[in-house]
Design a protein around this motif. Structure first.
Motif: not given
Length: 423
Positions: A218-222, A224-230, A244-245, A251-252
Motif C-alpha cells: 500500500l505504501r508503494t503506490p502512495l 508513486v502518486q505523491r511523486a507524480a503529483a509533486e 503523469i495522469r 497506480v490507482a
C-alpha cells in the motif's frame, strides 16, 4: 500522596499454596487414592478378624482338650510336690473299664476347658483387634503419604504444561514443552499442545508477514502518486501532464485491485453467507471464455476438459476462485505457452507452462503477497494475493487446495471439493 487500589493488586497464590488448596487436583487425587487404600486395608483387617474369630474358639478348645488328661489317675498327695514323706500305705484303685470316665471328672474337665478357651479367645481377639487398629492407623498414614507423592508424580506433566502456557507470548512462541515421559495420556496431551504451538507460531508469523507486506504494497503506490503529483504535474508541458495522469490512473487501479483482493480475502475467511447448488462445470467454462482474448494476445492456448459437476456454495465466490487460478495461469506463463483447465471427479485442476518452480517454494505461494520473484511494479503484475485467495475460498467451501510444480516448468493447482450431502 494517596495510593489507589490498583497500585497494590491482590497477590496471586503461589503454586506451592495452590497445591494445598481444597479444590486442587492433587488434594482430590490424594483423598481418592488414600481413601481407597485405607478402605481396602480396613476391609482386609475386618475380613481377617471375622475369619479368625469364626475358627478361633474351636481351635483353642481342641488344643486345650488335647492338653488336658481325660482318664482317671492317681491324684498327687499334697506333700508330693515338696518331697515330704506321705504316711500310710497307698492303695491302687481298681482299673476302670476301657473308655470309662467318671461323670464328676468329665463335668469338671469340660468346665475347665470352656473357661480356659473363653479366656484365651477373648485375649487373642482383643490382642488381634488392638494390633489391627494400630496397623490400620500406620497404614492410613503411609497410604496418604504415598497417595500425595503419587498424585504429584501424575500431575507433574500438567504443571509443566501450565507453566509453559503462562510463560508463552508472541516473543517466545518457539518454546515447546517437549515432555520427557513414557507414552500415555499426559504425554499425548503435551505433544498435542506442542503441535498446537507449532500451528500458532506459523499463523502468527504469517500474520506478521501479511501486515508487513500489506503495508509495503500500500505504501508503494502512495509514494508513486505523491511523486507524480509533486514533480510531474508541476511541468507545464501538456504531454508530460498527460503521461503523469495516465500513470496516476494506473497506480490507482493497481491500488483498487489490491484493496478488492484484500476485501475478498477477508470475506472468504469469514465463511459463506449463503449456499446453493452451483453448476461448477458451466461456471468454469464461462470463466475460461472470459480469458480467451487475453490469452490469445499473449500467444497462449487454453485447453479445457470439463465434465458436469455440481458444488454447494456461493456462485460469486466460486467464480472468483476460478478467475484467480486462470488469471494466474495466464499472467505467469511464457510466450506460446499452454493452459489446461480440467473439471472432473469433484476436482478443479488448472495447469500452465512457465518458469521452473522449486518444490520448497510451492507452500509459500499460498501466503498473501508471496511471489516467486521480486515485484517489478509492471503493468498487470498482480498484487500477489491470487493463490492465497484461492486457498481461502477453498476452505470456505470445505475444499482443499494443493499445488505442485510441473516437470517442464509452470505450476499445477488442484482444488478438491467434498462430496455433496444427500438432500
Amino acid at each position: 500522596m494517596s495510593t489507589s487500589a490498583t497500585d497494590h493488586p491482590i497477590p496471586r497464590p503461589s503454586s506451592l499454596g495452590r497445591r494445598w488448596l481444597p479444590g486442587s487436583e492433587r488434594v482430590r487425587l490424594t483423598t481418592l487414592y488414600g481413601g481407597l487404600l485405607v478402605l481396602a486395608g480396613a476391609m482386609l483387617i475386618g475380613l481377617v478378624y471375622v475369619l479368625v474369630r469364626s475358627g478361633l474358639y474351636s481351635s483353642l478348645s481342641m488344643a486345650v482338650t488335647t492338653a488336658t488328661p481325660r482318664g482317671p489317675g492317681p491324684l498327687a498327695p499334697s506333700g508330693a510336690a515338696t518331697g515330704a514323706p506321705v504316711p500310710g500305705p497307698t492303695v491302687a484303685p481298681a482299673s476302670p473299664l476301657p473308655g470309662y470316665v467318671p461323670a464328676l471328672r468329665d463335668g469338671g474337665l469340660y468346665s475347665v476347658t470352656k473357661n480356659i478357651t473363653d479366656a484365651a479367645e477373648q485375649a487373642a481377639l482383643s490382642r488381634l483387634l488392638t494390633t489391627s487398629l494400630i496397623a490400620l492407623l500406620v497404614f492410613a498414614v503411609l497410604s496418604v503419604a504415598l497417595a500425595w507423592w503419587m498424585a504429584g508424580r501424575v500431575l507433574r506433566p500438567v504443571s509443566v504444561i501450565t507453566r509453559t502456557a503462562r510463560r508463552l507470548s508472541a516473543a517466545n512462541l518457539h518454546e515447546r514443552i517437549a515432555l520427557d515421559a513414557p507414552p500415555g495420556e499426559l504425554k499425548h496431551l503435551a505433544d498435542t499442545f506442542d503441535g498446537m504451538l507449532d500451528r500458532i507460531e506459523q499463523l502468527v508469523s504469517a500474520q506478521q508477514r501479511f501486515a508487513a507486506n500489506a503495508a509495503h504494497e500500500l505504501r508503494t503506490p502512495l509514494a508513486v502518486q505523491r511523486a507524480a503529483a509533486e514533480i510531474g504535474l508541476a511541468d507545464p508541458d501538456p504531454d508530460n501532464v498527460k503521461r503523469i495522469r495516465g500513470k496516476l490512473i494506473e497506480v490507482a487501479e493497481s491500488s483498487e485491485h489490491l484493496i478488492e483482493g484484500l476485501l475478498l480475502l477477508s470475506v472468504s475467511d469469514q465463511g459463506l453467507q449463503r449456499r446453493e447448488a452451483v453448476a461448477f462445470g458451466d461456471l468454469a467454462e464461462s470463466v475460461a471464455a472470459e480469458y480467451a482474448d487475453d490469452a490469445w494476445r499473449r500467444g497462449l492456448t487454453i485447453a479445457t476438459d470439463i465434465h458436469p459437476l455440481t458444488v454447494d456454495g456461493d456462485p460469486v465466490l466460486l467464480a472468483h476462485l476460478v478467475r484467480n487460478l486462470v488469471g494466474n495461469a495466464v499472467r505467469h506463463n511464457r510466450p506460446d505457452g499452454r493452459i489446461t483447465l480440467r473439471v472432473d471427479d469433484r476436482t478443479l485442476e488448472v495447469s500452465n507452462t512457465g518458469p521452473q518452480i522449486p518444490d520448497e517454494a510451492v507452500p509459500y505461494l499460498f501466503e498473501p503477497f508471496r511471489r516467486l520473484e521480486a515485484r517489478r511494479h509492471a503493468p498487470g503484475e498482480g498484487a500477489g494475493l491470487g493463490l492465497s485467495i484461492v486457498a481461502s475460498l477453498a476452505r470456505a467451501h470445505a475444499a482443499s487446495a494443493a499445488a505442485h510444480p510441473n516437470p517442464g516448468g509452470g505450476l499445477t493447482v488442484r482444488v478438491a471439493f467434498p462430496a455433496r450431502l444427500p438432500a
